[in-house]
Scaffold this active site. Sequence first.
Site, PDB file in Angstrom:
ATOM      1  N   ARG B  22       0.826  -1.215   0.000  1.00  0.00           N
ATOM      2  CA  ARG B  22       0.000   0.000   0.000  1.00  0.00           C
ATOM      3  C   ARG B  22       0.860   1.266   0.000  1.00  0.00           C
ATOM      4  NH1 ARG B  22      -0.785   1.938   5.165  1.00  0.00           N
ATOM      5  NH2 ARG B  22       0.339   0.802   6.765  1.00  0.00           N
ATOM      6  N   THR B  23       0.217   2.363  -0.425  1.00  0.00           N
ATOM      7  CA  THR B  23       0.938   3.627  -0.530  1.00  0.00           C
ATOM      8  C   THR B  23       1.273   4.184   0.849  1.00  0.00           C
ATOM      9  OG1 THR B  23      -0.289   4.145  -2.545  1.00  0.00           O
ATOM     10  CG2 THR B  23       0.827   5.958  -1.467  1.00  0.00           C
ATOM     11  N   LEU B  24       2.536   4.440   1.088  1.00  0.00           N
ATOM     12  CA  LEU B  24       2.948   4.997   2.375  1.00  0.00           C
ATOM     13  C   LEU B  24       3.331   6.466   2.236  1.00  0.00           C
ATOM     14  CD1 LEU B  24       5.129   2.032   3.599  1.00  0.00           C
ATOM     15  CD2 LEU B  24       2.867   2.660   4.422  1.00  0.00           C
TER      16      LEU B  24
END
Lengths: 271, 245
Positions: B22-24
């Site tokens: 997932r985008t951090l």
Amino acid sequence: MFRNQYDTDVTTWSPAGRLFQVEYAMEAVKQGSAAIGLRSKTHIVLGCVNKANSELSSHQKKIFKVDDHIGVAIAGLTADGRVLSRYMRNECINYSFTYESPLPVGRLVVQLADKAQVCTQRSWKRPYGVGLLVAGLDESGAHLYYNCPSGNYFEYQAFAIGSRSQAAKTYLERKFENFTDASRDDLVKDALMAIRETLQGETLKSSVCTIAVVGVGEPFHILDQGTVQQMIDAFEIVGEQEGPDAAAGQEASAEPEQGAGAGEGVAPMDI
Amino acid sequence: MNFMASKQPENCLLGPESDSQRTLYPYVTGTSVVALKYKDGILMAADLGGSYGSTLRYKNVERMKPIGKHSLLGASGEISDFQEILRYLDDLILYDNMWDDGNSLGPKEVHNYLTRVMYNRRNKFNPLWNSLVLGGVKKGEKYLGTVSMIGVNFEDNHVATGFGNHLARPILRQDWHENLSFEDGVKLLEKCMRVLLYRDRSAINKLQIAKITEEGVTISQPYSLKTYWEFSAFANPAQGAVGTW
């Protein structure tokens, strides 16, 4: 129609290229009590005859609100109609949630037709036994559609389905050219007159019929009995004597025609 | 050897490997987008910069794109996520056109669709790292809205993303009025973009102004703003603050 060896399964073609189960489903629509619809440029009126099983029971609901801008009148197996109305309401509400905008009725009608088509091509299903008159608004104005159990849909200026609908259709054919520019109230009056045609001499009163209206600036709603009775009295529909007599004459010639036409080899779903 | 230990599948979503799914944080980012309603429609401005952290790495990134017949989308934030959003909208508009029935998705519908997408991604802790500006005109009605990466959405007469909220909106609040002409609208946007150019370190002096009206979308060729660096405060910055550089 007569029984034959190709009519057991919906997935069996007859040598003449007909699907008899689908045609039988359309017969079920003809057995239901009448429903009519007519439209102008800005309004659509749906009407239906209320048939109760006995004096003790209430009549079945045949007109459903699907969304503020769409309503449907059904004829045939009302249980199937109820289920399809629930599907339509679901589609409308999901579209509204995602796009904050009403689902265009033309698209809903196609989705409904595709759903009906599935049931004509699965051996473990049966076609829906209900005809739907879908009234709704979209960007291009007011629309009235008829959805068949066959999965076909057609757009109409005015239409009638169910038992004794031929009488209503004859009345509508005479008057439809005036509908586009008619006022809302004239449209309701014509709907009541068309319903009266299907009653075959029975008095038209608000307890035997239901009327619903949707239009530009007017969300879909069913008119209450008091308003309907007022309109019936105002237009002196009950008083018109030549109406019921002429209708009775037309009934006698119309009904045998229906039976013969279906048996002659014209597949009704092609019309 | 511990035969009792269960073997985790390679694409496991438990443990430290799950974060890579997932985008951090964003990598290549665009800075502010500013937009306002004017007499005939919407005007939107954005520069062509794509920053890689503090480096102004890419200088030809178009951050405004037309959507369908009636809308214009501008984005700040992660550029790859913007490209992903354009793909979603491409599909959306394609299916809408395939109906071929006289109905079409207007800016309000596209804006709400984007809100749903952004909010749902945020709920899964995997956001599309963008702040979007959606403007358009349909049947004479002008529409201008914005959606953030956490799904906050609203409409207004003028909107901005990122630094634009802090530097451009106050100017717009003072100078915007109903029925701006095209020339006045452009002048007002340029005023905002100039301030952003001076004060936002991720802004570059190469911008485009896009216009959407009932007729359609026009995006200008990239151009630069005239800047003035001879302000006395720039000439002698240490004057008011000894020790500064």
